[in-house]
Motif scaffolding. Structure first.
Motif, PDB file in Angstrom:
ATOM      1  N   ALA A 138     -33.665  29.584 -31.090  1.00 53.28           N
ATOM      2  CA  ALA A 138     -34.353  29.415 -29.798  1.00 53.28           C
ATOM      3  C   ALA A 138     -34.368  27.951 -29.362  1.00 53.28           C
ATOM      4  N   ILE A 177     -35.077  37.139 -30.084  1.00 53.19           N
ATOM      5  CA  ILE A 177     -33.912  37.266 -30.970  1.00 53.19           C
ATOM      6  C   ILE A 177     -34.342  38.045 -32.217  1.00 53.19           C
ATOM      7  N   PRO A 230     -43.093  34.113 -28.447  1.00 49.23           N
ATOM      8  CA  PRO A 230     -42.605  34.299 -29.808  1.00 49.23           C
ATOM      9  C   PRO A 230     -42.928  33.074 -30.664  1.00 49.23           C
ATOM     10  N   ASN A 259     -34.856  28.196 -34.970  1.00 50.34           N
ATOM     11  CA  ASN A 259     -33.673  27.305 -34.851  1.00 50.34           C
ATOM     12  C   ASN A 259     -32.784  27.757 -33.701  1.00 50.34           C
ATOM     13  N   GLY A 319     -30.795  20.997 -34.403  1.00 52.65           N
ATOM     14  CA  GLY A 319     -29.753  20.173 -35.011  1.00 52.65           C
ATOM     15  C   GLY A 319     -30.240  19.662 -36.350  1.00 52.65           C
ATOM     16  N   GLY A 350     -42.074  31.435 -34.664  1.00 52.65           N
ATOM     17  CA  GLY A 350     -41.488  31.513 -36.005  1.00 52.65           C
ATOM     18  C   GLY A 350     -42.490  30.958 -36.991  1.00 52.65           C
ATOM     19  N   GLN A 351     -42.205  29.745 -37.487  1.00 50.83           N
ATOM     20  CA  GLN A 351     -43.133  29.113 -38.440  1.00 50.83           C
ATOM     21  C   GLN A 351     -44.000  28.051 -37.787  1.00 50.83           C
ATOM     22  N   GLY A 352     -43.911  27.905 -36.468  1.00 49.99           N
ATOM     23  CA  GLY A 352     -44.795  26.947 -35.782  1.00 49.99           C
ATOM     24  C   GLY A 352     -44.483  25.487 -36.095  1.00 49.99           C
ATOM     25  N   THR A 353     -43.226  25.178 -36.470  1.00 45.40           N
ATOM     26  CA  THR A 353     -42.882  23.778 -36.767  1.00 45.40           C
ATOM     27  C   THR A 353     -42.296  23.060 -35.553  1.00 45.40           C
ATOM     28  N   GLY A 354     -42.233  23.748 -34.421  1.00 45.68           N
ATOM     29  CA  GLY A 354     -41.655  23.159 -33.212  1.00 45.68           C
ATOM     30  C   GLY A 354     -42.412  21.903 -32.800  1.00 45.68           C
ATOM     31  N   THR A 388     -37.839  28.948 -39.306  1.00 46.22           N
ATOM     32  CA  THR A 388     -37.066  30.201 -39.314  1.00 46.22           C
ATOM     33  C   THR A 388     -35.769  30.024 -38.520  1.00 46.22           C
ATOM     34  N   GLY A 393     -43.263  24.603 -27.851  1.00 47.11           N
ATOM     35  CA  GLY A 393     -42.612  25.838 -27.405  1.00 47.11           C
ATOM     36  C   GLY A 393     -43.350  27.105 -27.780  1.00 47.11           C
ATOM     37  N   ASP A 394     -44.066  27.100 -28.891  1.00 45.95           N
ATOM     38  CA  ASP A 394     -44.724  28.356 -29.279  1.00 45.95           C
ATOM     39  C   ASP A 394     -46.232  28.318 -29.055  1.00 45.95           C
ATOM     40  N   GLU A 429     -32.632  17.748 -29.779  1.00 46.61           N
ATOM     41  CA  GLU A 429     -32.737  18.922 -30.640  1.00 46.61           C
ATOM     42  C   GLU A 429     -34.104  19.609 -30.638  1.00 46.61           C
ATOM     43  N   SER A 439     -34.156  19.026 -40.675  1.00 55.93           N
ATOM     44  CA  SER A 439     -34.933  18.516 -41.823  1.00 55.93           C
ATOM     45  C   SER A 439     -36.050  19.485 -42.184  1.00 55.93           C
ATOM     46  N   SER A 440     -36.366  20.395 -41.266  1.00 56.95           N
ATOM     47  CA  SER A 440     -37.409  21.394 -41.525  1.00 56.95           C
ATOM     48  C   SER A 440     -36.819  22.677 -42.117  1.00 56.95           C
TER      49      SER A 440
END
Ligand SMILES: Cc1cc2nc3c(=O)[nH]c(=O)nc-3n(C[C@H](O)[C@H](O)[C@H](O)COP(=O)(O)OP(=O)(O)OC[C@H]3O[C@@H](n4cnc5c(N)ncnc54)[C@H](O)[C@@H]3O)c2cc1C
Length: 470
Positions: free
Chosen positions: A143, A203, A66, A141, A147, A68-72, A137, A76-77, A413, A131-132
């Protein structure tokens, strides 16, 4: 020739699926380090689509990652075993606020800042504030159990999740928790899924707890000649009966980078700039911010100031917000860590980080959440320079080990993802990891959900370049 599973999936998903190499290009990156190509990307916009994708993936035993916006920041993605990227970012944003219950139901593709804005329209607040928030998404958050600065007073994402709708690896829809504040029916599967980094389920909806929005807030800013005195100012504030909403800091290197990027008039001949925010009833906020000012001055803080207007306050927080873009100009690659230590150990950790900077001759800057010990050492490097990358690998390993020695954790986090997985056992022990693996195996017997995350792949030695033996 296309693999059979892609053809079967294409038939169901039609134009919601892409598999041409050129269309997959952007999905090989996220905000972390690695680069891995998926074989297909499916843009899902509702629960039924997720169900169909997982049913097919489970039948053909194809990995599903999965996104989201790829900011991890922990990889993870990244689709490290290929397969399908389930892109959740096109899912229409939806925030339904139920003010009388102080809850909100949200869709997974909603940006966190959209939840903040909708809650505020009702005089309410959704406290988690990575801060992101403007670019990540709520699905991501949840997944990652994200924090943020307000975590000091209000906790993290998991503290605000009442219930979830998820799709299991077999493609079944499952509901956990509910929308009541109290709920002790059965095992707390909601808490298990929050922070599970996409390795158990997708989710598809969440019911979040909201709280009344504090009436007002005030900022205090101070510079400290040494990290020890900054640490003392934090502990003295926290033992004085005041619990600020935020206690953030940036080190000298960050202050210099921000000043180069956009001059804000920050002092740059200091070791740390500390930013504190207290919130609540106006009378309490006035008294508490005066006390914080006094403590900062008594402990050797310089340039101690309090903004007079909202604009001045925003300008002070700009110093913290500009750190990421400012340090990104130093070198092309950024290894962003979030080793977290008990608050009393912050000066020891900072001293060790300074030693690591010297030992490995790296550009290492530190900022983060001083009030809860969640530091963000960032190493700026160039991943094309193999020799430098080796030094970065060693430095990151030392950072993790020292944080653990001090009684800390690998991640406050950002999650474990693939970047920190080789160190998992160092923190959790053999039995701890084994019990977690058993949960994963029984939940996802075909190991299709985000494989290669949290638990290291066999023989995985390196973290950043992710070399796997054999
Ligand atoms: C500038 C910047 C600042 C940041 N600040 C913070 C911060 O203050 N605090 C913090 O905690 N993090 C921070 N982060 C990290 C990042 O923004 C968070 O981890 C965020 O939660 C990721 O959200 P995303 O939508 O980008 O998810 P992605 O990065 O796309 O995915 C993150 C993980 O969630 C999984 N996932 C995504 N959606 C779902 C879903 N619907 N169901 C199941 N699994 C899913 C993915 O597989 C992956 O494992 C920051 C990152 C950047 C670039």
């Amino acid at each position: 020739m296309k693999q059979e599973w892609i053809e079967v999936l294409q038939e169901k998903m039609d134009h919601h699926l892409v598999s041409a190499r050129s269309d997959l290009e952007t999905y090989r990156f996220d905000a972390s380090f690695g680069e891995f190509f998926p074989e297909a990307v499916v843009y899902v916009t509702n629960t039924e689509m997720v169900r169909q994708v997982l049913k097919i993936a489970n039948e053909y035993k194809v990995p599903v990652t999965p996104r989201g916006q790829g900011t991890g920041l922990s990889g993870g993605d990244l689709p490290i075993h290929g397969g399908i990227i389930l892109d959740m970012s096109q899912w229409p944003a939806s925030v339904e606020v139920f003010p009388e219950d102080l809850v909100a139901r949200v869709s997974p593709g909603t940006l966190t800042s959209e939840i903040h804005a909708e809650a505020e329209k009702h005089g309410l607040m959704y406290p988690p504030d990575p801060s992101s928030s403007n670019i990540s998404t709520i699905g991501g958050n949840l997944a990652e159990n994200a924090g943020g600065p307000r975590g000091l007073k209000y906790g993290v994402t998991k503290d605000y999740v009442l219930g979830l709708e998820v799709v299991t690896p077999e493609g079944d829809v499952m509901h956990t928790g509910g929308r009541t504040i109290k709920n002790v029916t059965g095992l707390d599967v909601t808490k298990l899924l929050v922070g599970s980094e996409g390795i158990l389920s997708i989710i598809t909806s969440a019911t979040l707890k909201l709280i009344p929005k504090p009436a007002t807030k005030q900022t205090v800013m101070a510079a400290f000649p040494t990290m020890e005195t900054a640490g003392e100012a934090v502990s003295t504030t926290l033992t004085s009966g005041i619990l600020p909403a935020k206690m953030e800091f940036i080190d000298q290197a960050c202050a210099r980078a921000v000043e180069e990027y956009e001059p804000l008039g920050l002092p740059t001949d200091i070791e740390a700039i500390v930013l504190v925010e207290v919130d609540g009833h106006p009378t309490a906020v006035q008294e508490e911010s005066d006390t914080v000012m006094k403590i900062m001055k008594e402990l050797g803080g310089t340039s101690v100031s309090m903004p007079r207007t909202k604009e001045e306050a925003l300008n002070m927080w700009k110093a913290r917000m500009l750190v990421s873009p400012a340090i990104a100009t130093i070198k092309p690659t950024r290894a962003s860590e979030d080793a977290t230590v008990p608050r009393s150990q912050i000066p020891a950790m900072m001293a060790h980080l300074a030693d690591i900077r010297e030992k490995y001759q790296l550009s290492l800057v530190v900022f983060g959440h001083l009030g809860d010990g969640n530091l963000h050492p960032n190493i700026l490097c160039d991943k094309r320079d193999k020799e430098e990358l080796e030094r970065v690998e060693k430095a990151v390993g030392e950072i993790f080990h020292f944080a653990l020695e001090l009684g800390g954790t690998l991640s406050g986090e950002h999650g474990i993802g693939t970047m920190k997985s080789p160190f998992l056992e160092d923190e959790l022990g053999l039995v701890g990891v084994d019990m977690m693996k058993r949960i994963k195996q029984s939940w996802d017997p075909n190991n299709i959900m985000n494989p290669g995350k949290i638990f290291p792949d066999k023989g995985q030695r390196l973290i950043l370049s992710r070399e796997v033996e054999g």
